[in-house]
Design an enzyme around this catalytic site. Structure first.
Site, PDB file in Angstrom:
ATOM      1  N   GLY A 706      37.623  38.305  31.512  1.00 41.27           N
ATOM      2  CA  GLY A 706      36.178  38.196  31.369  1.00 41.27           C
ATOM      3  C   GLY A 706      35.635  39.021  30.230  1.00 41.27           C
ATOM      4  O   GLY A 706      36.393  39.500  29.376  1.00 41.27           O
ATOM      5  N   ASP A 833      47.801  48.287  37.441  1.00 40.06           N
ATOM      6  CA  ASP A 833      47.634  47.916  36.031  1.00 40.06           C
ATOM      7  C   ASP A 833      47.210  49.126  35.202  1.00 40.06           C
ATOM      8  O   ASP A 833      46.247  49.058  34.431  1.00 40.06           O
ATOM      9  CB  ASP A 833      46.629  46.777  35.888  1.00 40.06           C
TER      10      ASP A 833
END
Length: 986
Positions: A706, A833
């Site tokens: 995004g 992550d």
């Protein structure tokens, strides 16, 4: 029949026509034979070319050239024209072993170690019927070992599958490979059991099962049947139960390592009778009882039974272990005396007996007959003096004897040990003058902890330059404070008889963290150069004869948390800059200070910090302080009038704004799409303020998940700025996915830590999610590391590179955030992550962890699993992420290790060469070159004072990125090692 007829027949000469007929008869057969040989050669060449084609990514195979005989090719060995050996370690093979591999029918030796071969165990090798040596270690093989693994060659002598990713049970059929001499299965992920059938391998000489998370197995008594076994390594294998007495039947055993398990019971007496045993490692278990039985293992060189629950005394028979080099028995409950004859052992190098209940004196001959390098007997009840001859052979590097009852003077002969780097004598009863020569004799001296004794003497004008920790409080040292060592991190000199002034040359020790000189006779003023100690966290100069004023530059020490200047003769006012410090302790009592206490310090946290300074006053009422004269009733009313006017105006404006907002909300309802706002903190904005800020002009970043916007809430008080991540759903979320997302958001929003980016709220609609975070002014770490970040002001100037102090601070901040998630959240939170682009920096380069994988979860709405099954970014992803769903917090440790390598090398996570990431490159480079200097970021090359620290962090990064997750440290350990570099001291 005799031999003569044969001779006659042999020398018979046939007629010419018969000779011609014979040649014509044999010539076709000769051609057929040569063609058969050529065909065999061609067949093997074709197989090798197929292998080369299959492993086309391996550059080393480019040397396999058709113009040269294949038996001369790199890694190939032949016998009688047939390929018998293929040795291709560490050539970056990234494809599986092809099914036609065993068309090399004579292959006996195969070494493909240190590559990246993927897939399951290659059952195609069952066809290699002549295989005797197979090494597939250090690859990426996954899954369970096949139950029919016994179909490997019956001639197999050596099988090495270590450092892979195998899981499940070790199949019982492996016990049918009866010719095996070596079986290496260590450093995998076997989480089932290992079979008792291993005991059938009567020819086995080496068995390694270490570093596997087995399901709490016991050592089978059948292991006693492997009577030729010489090497047994089962460290960190989750073993439970007792050590079977049957291991005493392994008469050829040389090396026994059962360390770091949950073994209980006593050490079998039969173990001490293994005459060929040289190495015994049983540390970190739950072993109890005394060491008993006949000590017949007289060849023992290394004994480590530390960190158990052993009782009784050290066996006197240990003095007969003529080859003993290492004796580790620390952290037990041993009692009695250390056998005196231990000091006569000529090979003894390292003796560690700390944390026991030992009494008596140290063997007086210690160090006289051997090259003793390390003596650690702290936390016992040992009395007497240190042996005179500890440095007789000039090998001693460390003497750690704190918390005992030792007395007497310290021998000056300690200075003869030029390699001495660690002296820890604190909390004893040593007396006399501390040998002055020690301070300059050893160039490696880094640690001197001698507090709480009765030492006297003076310090040299300059301390050894490599000294990092000097703790000497509660002694009787006198004289002037010397010029401190440039690498010093901690100096504790409290409660001595130091005199003179604090040296002004403080600029050269900018790394100092702790400076405690309270309770001495130091005079003069506090030098303004103290402001150069940018890392200083504790400063205590109380109980001295200091005079003059408090330097205003003390306010520049941004990380200072404890400041004590009490019981001196300081005068003048308290600089207002002191109010800028974030102090957990402030003590300025018993001085001659005057004037108004800075307004920032006029609160209850510091109300007892200014006692017995008659000239001080405050605007607010504080304990034992007068109200300042200029803050009397008239002056007070003069101050209150403008304040009242301002407050009244503010309240009026708030009423007006509130009315406008209420009207606007009514009008907004008609034109707002169906957004749902879920807040996790008290907000001073609505979804409309966020949505209206999602313009092209505010876009500051975009990626696969995004876009990120910088939204300035200018219409709100305080002119706040937030970061908004807009994530568009790739499909309509079903109710299960929506609830899973909301549940995960709720967990992450509950995290409250200063090193984790604050998630303010989530704004949801049918087609997108908006995650609203606090705004981090300096952007992400990767933008700063790689020098490509331009300011949003449009100036176009590149930001300067990060210096080492900023990099280390960033590493510590990020480690704090991950440590909190792993060790202080219930249940623990795994980030999945961690990478430099997800470490954000505030205006002061404080670091915070961001982006917990919610974006990836939304991008994969078609998958049935939540973010819990989604892992990582290439280059940062731990090896186990690609094949196992049983990931744990060690995947974050791996990723953080890559970040540490980025901080130290300046290379990107994917920048490790053609076939490996940064982690693989760093490990290989350090292994091959043996040093780190050529690996360090060129932008750090001028920071020579920090090279040791940079090297330490680089090595920590390599430690964090070990392929075996069990070998990686926890984030708690990582954080401790990083903060040790800063050196807050004991």
């Amino acid at each position: 029949m005799g031999t003569e007829p044969y001779k006659a027949a042999f020398f018979f000469s046939p007629p010419a026509h018969l000779l011609r007929s014979s040649i014509l008869l044999w010539l076709p057969l000769l051609f057929i034979s040569e063609a058969a040989v050529a065909h065999g050669d061609d067949q093997e060449r074709f197989v090798l070319f197929d292998i080369k084609s299959h492993w086309s990514n391996a550059p080393a195979l480019s040397s396999w050239d058709v113009s040269s005989p294949h038996c001369n090719w790199s890694g190939i060995r032949c016998s009688n024209g047939s390929v018998t050996s293929m040795s291709l370690p560490n050539i970056s093979i990234t494809e599986p072993i092809p099914p036609f591999f065993c068309n090399l029918t004579s292959l006996a030796h195969l070494d493909l170690s240190y590559n990246d071969i993927p897939g399951g165990f290659p059952t195609c090798l069952y066809r290699c019927s002549n295989l005797r040596y197979l090494d597939l270690s250090q690859n990426l093989l996954v899954g369970e070992l096949p139950s029919d693994i016994h179909k490997l060659s019956s001639q197999l002598l050596h099988l090495d599958l270590s450092y892979n990713n195998f899981i499940g049970d070790i199949p019982p059929s492996i016990g049918r490979l009866l010719s095996l001499h070596t079986l290496n299965l260590h450093d995998n992920f076997f989480d089932g059991s290992f079979p008792a059938e291993l005991g059938n391998l009567s020819m086995l000489e080496s068995l390694t099962l270490a570093y596997n998370p087995f399901a709490s197995p016991r050592i089978p008594v059948e292991f006693g049947n492997m009577t030729r076994l010489k090497y047994l390594w089962m460290t960190y294998a989750n073993l439970v139960g007792e050590i079977p007495e049957d291991l005493g039947r392994l008469a050829d055993l040389d090396h026994l390592d059962l360390a770091r398990n949950g073994l209980s019971g006593s050490i079998p007496a039969a173990i001490w009778s293994l005459e060929k045993l040289t190495t015994l490692y049983l540390y970190d278990n739950k072993l109890t009882g005394e060491i008993s039985g006949k000590i017949a293992a007289l060849n023992l060189e290394e004994i480590d039974v530390s960190t158990n629950r052993l009782t009784g005394s050290i066996p006197k028979e240990f003095v007969n272990l003529r080859n003993l080099r290492i004796l580790f028995m620390y952290n037990n409950s041993l009692s009695g005396e250390i056998p005196r004859g231990i000091g006569l052992l000529r090979d003894l190098r390292d003796i560690r007996l700390f944390d026991n209940h030992l009494v008596g004196v140290l063997p007086p001959e210690l160090g006289q007959h051997s090259h003793l390098t390390n003596l650690e007997v702290s936390n016992n009840r040992i009395s007497g003096s240190l042996p005179e001859g500890l440095c007789a052979n000039r090998a001693l590097k460390s003497v750690v004897v704190f918390n005992n009852n030792l007395t007497g003077e310290l021998s000056a002969s300690l200075a003869d040990c030029y390699g001495l780097n660690d002296i820890q004598l604190y909390n004893n009863n040593f007396s006399g003058e501390f040998p002055r020569r020690i301070w300059s004799a050893s160039v490696n001296l880094t640690t001197v902890l001698i507090d709480r004794n009765h030492f006297t003497g003076v310090l040299p004008d300059k301390l050894q330059r490599n000294l990092t920790r000097l703790v000497m409080n509660d002694n009787r040292f006198s004289g002037r404070i010397p010029t401190l060592a440039p690498r010093l991190l901690v100096f504790r000199g409290s409660n001595n008889m130091f005199s003179g002034e604090i040296p002004a040359e403080l600029t050269g020790i900018s790394r100092l963290q702790v400076l405690l000189l309270d309770g001495n006779r130091i005079s003069g003023s506090i030098p303004t150069s103290i402001s150069n100690l940018k890392f200083l966290t504790q400063l205590d100069l109380s109980g001295n004869l200091l005079s003059g004023g408090i330097p205003a530059k003390l306010g520049l020490l941004e990380v200072l948390t404890k400041l004590d200047l009490s019981n001196n003769r300081l005068s003048g006012s308290i600089p207002r800059e002191i109010g800028n410090l974030k102090l957990s302790l402030l003590n300025l009592t018993y001085n001659q200070l005057s004037g108004e206490v800075p307004l920032q310090l006029q609160n209850r946290a510091y109300e007892r910090s200014f006692l017995f300074n008659p000239g001080l006053c405050s605007f607010k009422r504080m304990v034992n302080l007068n109200i300042c004269a200029h803050a009397g009733p008239n002056k007070l009313s003069e101050r209150l009038i403008p304040i009242s006017l301002v407050l009244g105006g503010v309240m009026f404006l708030m009423l007006v704004v509130t009315g406008m907002l209420m009207c606007r909300r009514r009008s907004d309802a008609a034109d707002l799409p169906a957004f749902k706002l879920t807040s996790f903190h008290q907000l001073d904005f609505t979804q409309r303020h966020i949505i209206r800020g999602l313009t092209e002009a505010n876009l500051i970043g975009s990626g696969g998940s995004g876009q990120v916007y910088r939204v300035n809430l200018q219409n709100r008080a305080g002119d706040a700025v937030v970061a908004v991540k807009k994530i568009r759903n790739s499909g309509k979320l079903d109710w299960k996915m929506e609830r899973t997302f909301e549940a995960e958001v709720k967990v992450l929003s509950s995290i409250r830590h200063c090193s984790i980016v604050k998630l303010l709220c989530c704004i949801s609609s049918a087609d997108c999610k908006l995650l609203v975070y606090e705004y981090m002014e300096k952007g992400s770490l990767d933008q700063w590391l790689y020098g490509r970040r331009r300011t949003r002001s449009g100036s176009g100037h590149f930001q300067p590179p990060l210096d080492w102090r900023k990099r280390l601070g960033i590493a510590i901040d990020a480690a704090k955030g991950l440590c909190y998630m792993h060790h202080h959240c219930t249940p623990p939170v795994i980030h999945r992550d961690v990478k430099s682009s997800n470490i954000l920096l505030d205006s002061g380069f404080g670091a915070k962890i961001a982006d917990f994988g919610l974006a990836r979860m939304l991008m994969k709405v078609s998958e049935p699993e939540s973010a819990s099954a989604i892992a990582g970014t290439f280059g940062y992803m731990a090896p186990e992420c690609g094949h196992s769903k049983k990931i744990n917090e060690k995947v974050d440790v791996y990723s953080f290790g890559v970040v540490l390598l980025e901080l130290t090398t300046g290379r990107k996570a994917q920048d490790g060469g053609e076939h490996e990431g940064l982690a693989g490159w760093a490990a290989r480079r350090l292994r091959d070159k043996g040093g780190f200097m050529g690996m360090i970021d060129e932008e750090l090359s001028d920071e020579l004072n920090y090279m040791d620290d940079i090297g330490t962090v680089l090595r920590l990064g390599i430690e964090c990125t070990r392929r075996n997750a069990m070998l990686r440290p926890s984030m708690k350990e990582v954080l401790r090692k990083l903060t040790d570099i800063v050196g807050l001291g004991r």
